[in-house]
Scaffold this motif. Structure first.
Motif, PDB file in Angstrom:
ATOM      1  N   ARG A 183       0.834  -1.205   0.000  1.00  0.00           N
ATOM      2  CA  ARG A 183       0.000   0.000   0.000  1.00  0.00           C
ATOM      3  C   ARG A 183       0.869   1.255   0.000  1.00  0.00           C
ATOM      4  N   GLY A 184       1.925   1.248   0.819  1.00  0.00           N
ATOM      5  CA  GLY A 184       2.835   2.392   0.836  1.00  0.00           C
ATOM      6  C   GLY A 184       3.521   2.587  -0.501  1.00  0.00           C
ATOM      7  N   ARG A 185       3.945   1.478  -1.111  1.00  0.00           N
ATOM      8  CA  ARG A 185       4.581   1.557  -2.434  1.00  0.00           C
ATOM      9  C   ARG A 185       3.634   2.155  -3.458  1.00  0.00           C
ATOM     10  N   ALA A 186       2.382   1.664  -3.461  1.00  0.00           N
ATOM     11  CA  ALA A 186       1.399   2.162  -4.429  1.00  0.00           C
ATOM     12  C   ALA A 186       1.141   3.649  -4.227  1.00  0.00           C
ATOM     13  N   ALA A 187       1.080   4.087  -2.970  1.00  0.00           N
ATOM     14  CA  ALA A 187       0.828   5.505  -2.693  1.00  0.00           C
ATOM     15  C   ALA A 187       1.974   6.374  -3.197  1.00  0.00           C
ATOM     16  N   VAL A 188       3.210   5.921  -2.984  1.00  0.00           N
ATOM     17  CA  VAL A 188       4.377   6.686  -3.446  1.00  0.00           C
ATOM     18  C   VAL A 188       4.395   6.760  -4.971  1.00  0.00           C
ATOM     19  N   LEU A 189       4.196   5.616  -5.630  1.00  0.00           N
ATOM     20  CA  LEU A 189       4.223   5.601  -7.094  1.00  0.00           C
ATOM     21  C   LEU A 189       3.070   6.410  -7.673  1.00  0.00           C
ATOM     22  N   ASP A 190       1.904   6.338  -7.040  1.00  0.00           N
ATOM     23  CA  ASP A 190       0.759   7.122  -7.518  1.00  0.00           C
ATOM     24  C   ASP A 190       1.038   8.622  -7.376  1.00  0.00           C
ATOM     25  N   ALA A 191       1.667   9.012  -6.273  1.00  0.00           N
ATOM     26  CA  ALA A 191       1.994  10.427  -6.077  1.00  0.00           C
ATOM     27  C   ALA A 191       2.962  10.917  -7.148  1.00  0.00           C
ATOM     28  N   LEU A 192       4.004  10.129  -7.412  1.00  0.00           N
ATOM     29  CA  LEU A 192       4.981  10.529  -8.424  1.00  0.00           C
ATOM     30  C   LEU A 192       4.353  10.555  -9.819  1.00  0.00           C
ATOM     31  N   THR A 193       3.509   9.577 -10.112  1.00  0.00           N
ATOM     32  CA  THR A 193       2.854   9.530 -11.421  1.00  0.00           C
ATOM     33  C   THR A 193       1.913  10.712 -11.595  1.00  0.00           C
ATOM     34  N   GLY A 194       1.154  11.042 -10.554  1.00  0.00           N
ATOM     35  CA  GLY A 194       0.251  12.181 -10.639  1.00  0.00           C
ATOM     36  C   GLY A 194       0.995  13.487 -10.832  1.00  0.00           C
ATOM     37  N   LEU A 195       2.095  13.653 -10.104  1.00  0.00           N
ATOM     38  CA  LEU A 195       2.913  14.859 -10.280  1.00  0.00           C
ATOM     39  C   LEU A 195       3.484  14.928 -11.686  1.00  0.00           C
ATOM     40  N   ARG A 196       3.993  13.807 -12.185  1.00  0.00           N
ATOM     41  CA  ARG A 196       4.558  13.780 -13.533  1.00  0.00           C
ATOM     42  C   ARG A 196       3.515  14.178 -14.573  1.00  0.00           C
ATOM     43  N   ASP A 197       2.339  13.600 -14.480  1.00  0.00           N
ATOM     44  CA  ASP A 197       1.293  13.900 -15.463  1.00  0.00           C
ATOM     45  C   ASP A 197       0.856  15.363 -15.388  1.00  0.00           C
ATOM     46  N   ALA A 198       0.775  15.895 -14.172  1.00  0.00           N
ATOM     47  CA  ALA A 198       0.364  17.293 -14.017  1.00  0.00           C
ATOM     48  C   ALA A 198       1.403  18.241 -14.604  1.00  0.00           C
ATOM     49  N   TYR A 199       2.675  17.978 -14.328  1.00  0.00           N
ATOM     50  CA  TYR A 199       3.729  18.844 -14.870  1.00  0.00           C
ATOM     51  C   TYR A 199       3.845  18.698 -16.381  1.00  0.00           C
ATOM     52  N   ALA A 200       3.636  17.493 -16.889  1.00  0.00           N
ATOM     53  CA  ALA A 200       3.686  17.304 -18.340  1.00  0.00           C
ATOM     54  C   ALA A 200       2.607  18.115 -19.035  1.00  0.00           C
ATOM     55  N   ARG A 201       1.486  18.294 -18.369  1.00  0.00           N
ATOM     56  CA  ARG A 201       0.367  19.006 -18.979  1.00  0.00           C
ATOM     57  C   ARG A 201       0.450  20.522 -18.804  1.00  0.00           C
ATOM     58  N   PHE A 202       0.969  20.964 -17.650  1.00  0.00           N
ATOM     59  CA  PHE A 202       0.839  22.386 -17.330  1.00  0.00           C
ATOM     60  C   PHE A 202       2.162  23.149 -17.193  1.00  0.00           C
ATOM     61  N   ASP A 203       3.291  22.464 -17.049  1.00  0.00           N
ATOM     62  CA  ASP A 203       4.534  23.195 -16.758  1.00  0.00           C
ATOM     63  C   ASP A 203       5.720  22.549 -17.474  1.00  0.00           C
ATOM     64  N   PRO A 204       6.056  23.017 -18.686  1.00  0.00           N
ATOM     65  CA  PRO A 204       7.158  22.424 -19.442  1.00  0.00           C
ATOM     66  C   PRO A 204       8.520  23.053 -19.140  1.00  0.00           C
ATOM     67  N   LEU A 205       8.603  23.974 -18.182  1.00  0.00           N
ATOM     68  CA  LEU A 205       9.863  24.671 -17.925  1.00  0.00           C
ATOM     69  C   LEU A 205      10.899  23.722 -17.324  1.00  0.00           C
ATOM     70  N   ALA A 206      12.153  23.926 -17.710  1.00  0.00           N
ATOM     71  CA  ALA A 206      13.254  23.127 -17.171  1.00  0.00           C
ATOM     72  C   ALA A 206      13.565  23.569 -15.746  1.00  0.00           C
ATOM     73  N   VAL A 207      13.815  22.614 -14.874  1.00  0.00           N
ATOM     74  CA  VAL A 207      14.127  22.910 -13.476  1.00  0.00           C
ATOM     75  C   VAL A 207      15.279  22.012 -13.022  1.00  0.00           C
ATOM     76  N   ASP A 208      15.959  22.450 -11.958  1.00  0.00           N
ATOM     77  CA  ASP A 208      16.989  21.628 -11.342  1.00  0.00           C
ATOM     78  C   ASP A 208      16.351  20.538 -10.486  1.00  0.00           C
ATOM     79  N   PHE A 209      17.123  19.499 -10.226  1.00  0.00           N
ATOM     80  CA  PHE A 209      16.585  18.379  -9.453  1.00  0.00           C
ATOM     81  C   PHE A 209      16.266  18.790  -8.022  1.00  0.00           C
ATOM     82  N   ASP A 210      16.982  19.764  -7.464  1.00  0.00           N
ATOM     83  CA  ASP A 210      16.674  20.219  -6.110  1.00  0.00           C
ATOM     84  C   ASP A 210      15.228  20.695  -6.021  1.00  0.00           C
ATOM     85  N   ALA A 211      14.759  21.395  -7.057  1.00  0.00           N
ATOM     86  CA  ALA A 211      13.368  21.867  -7.064  1.00  0.00           C
ATOM     87  C   ALA A 211      12.409  20.691  -7.162  1.00  0.00           C
ATOM     88  N   VAL A 212      12.758  19.695  -7.961  1.00  0.00           N
ATOM     89  CA  VAL A 212      11.915  18.501  -8.089  1.00  0.00           C
ATOM     90  C   VAL A 212      11.841  17.758  -6.754  1.00  0.00           C
TER      91      VAL A 212
END
Length: 222
Positions: A183-212
């Motif tokens: 359950r913890g694994r699924a929650a972490v992966l779902d959070a990362l996937t949701g963030l990825r999809d949201a940024y892919a749709r709304f924010d194409p700007l390049a950022v440093d990994f510290d910000a990520v």
């Protein structure tokens, strides 16, 4: 407020579980009001969130000795799975000593030079386990190296997800904690996937990994 006629038809919703859900349990129990609580530990306390932190520290620390050794020791990853024989804790300890003795502070270029030098040493001059562990760290560092360049957040998260899925070590089927860990694994992966999809749709700007990393940690903490 009037008297409660049927507690089976009443619900108490706690918006902030810590500490109120635990206080509610104590207060209701002291008042003799029967209740059934449903709650979960914060995601940040789950082992897979801690494992994700190890990967983040490995990248942010420029693949230095301490984060590298911590990543190798984690039971949630299976790094160098194609190598034979498999790494042992003794191999990881040997690498820790070798890197400390060389004053290694991080950097793929430096690690590549060290691995190349150790490969050229006479057979038997040092235990082979340290070299195998160094090769595994170097492979992981090369895989994650693109994260140290400024690219869109969605691309950073996609590479991070790929690393986690490729190297994850799932709990055994007979592990009593397996349901919670999954359950913890699924929650972490779902959070990362949701963030990825949201940024892919709304924010194409390049950022440093510290910000990520800051975005990921804020999301999990919330």
């Amino acid at each position: 407020a009037g008297a409660i006629s049927d507690v089976n038809r009443m619900a108490l919703v706690v918006r902030h579980p810590l500490p109120y859900v635990y206080l509610a349990r104590e207060v209701l129990g002291a008042a003799g009001v029967p209740s059934q609580m449903f709650d979960a530990l914060p995601l940040a306390s789950e082992p897979h969130a801690a494992a994700l932190d190890l990967v983040i520290d490995f990248v942010r620390g420029n693949f230095g000795r301490r984060p590298a050794i911590a990543l190798l020791r984690s039971p949630h990853f299976r790094l160098g799975a194609d190598a034979a024989p498999r790494l042992t804790l003794r191999d990881v300890a040997a690498l820790d000593r070798d890197l400390s003795g060389r004053g290694y502070l991080g950097g793929i270029d430096t690690l590549e030079r060290l691995v190349a030098a150790w490969r050229e040493e006479e057979p038997g001059s040092r235990p082979p386990g340290g070299l195998r562990a160094a090769e595994v760290v170097l492979e992981a560092a090369r895989e994650l190296a693109p994260l140290r360049s400024a690219v869109p957040c969605a691309a950073q998260l996609d590479r991070l997800l790929a690393f986690l899925r490729r190297h994850e070590h799932l709990p055994r089927t007979d592990d009593p904690l397996r349901p919670r860990l999954l359950r913890g694994r699924a929650a972490v992966l779902d959070a990362l996937t949701g963030l990825r999809d949201a940024y892919a749709r709304f924010d194409p700007l390049a950022v440093d990994f510290d910000a990520v990393a800051a975005v990921i940690r804020r999301w999990i903490d919330a």
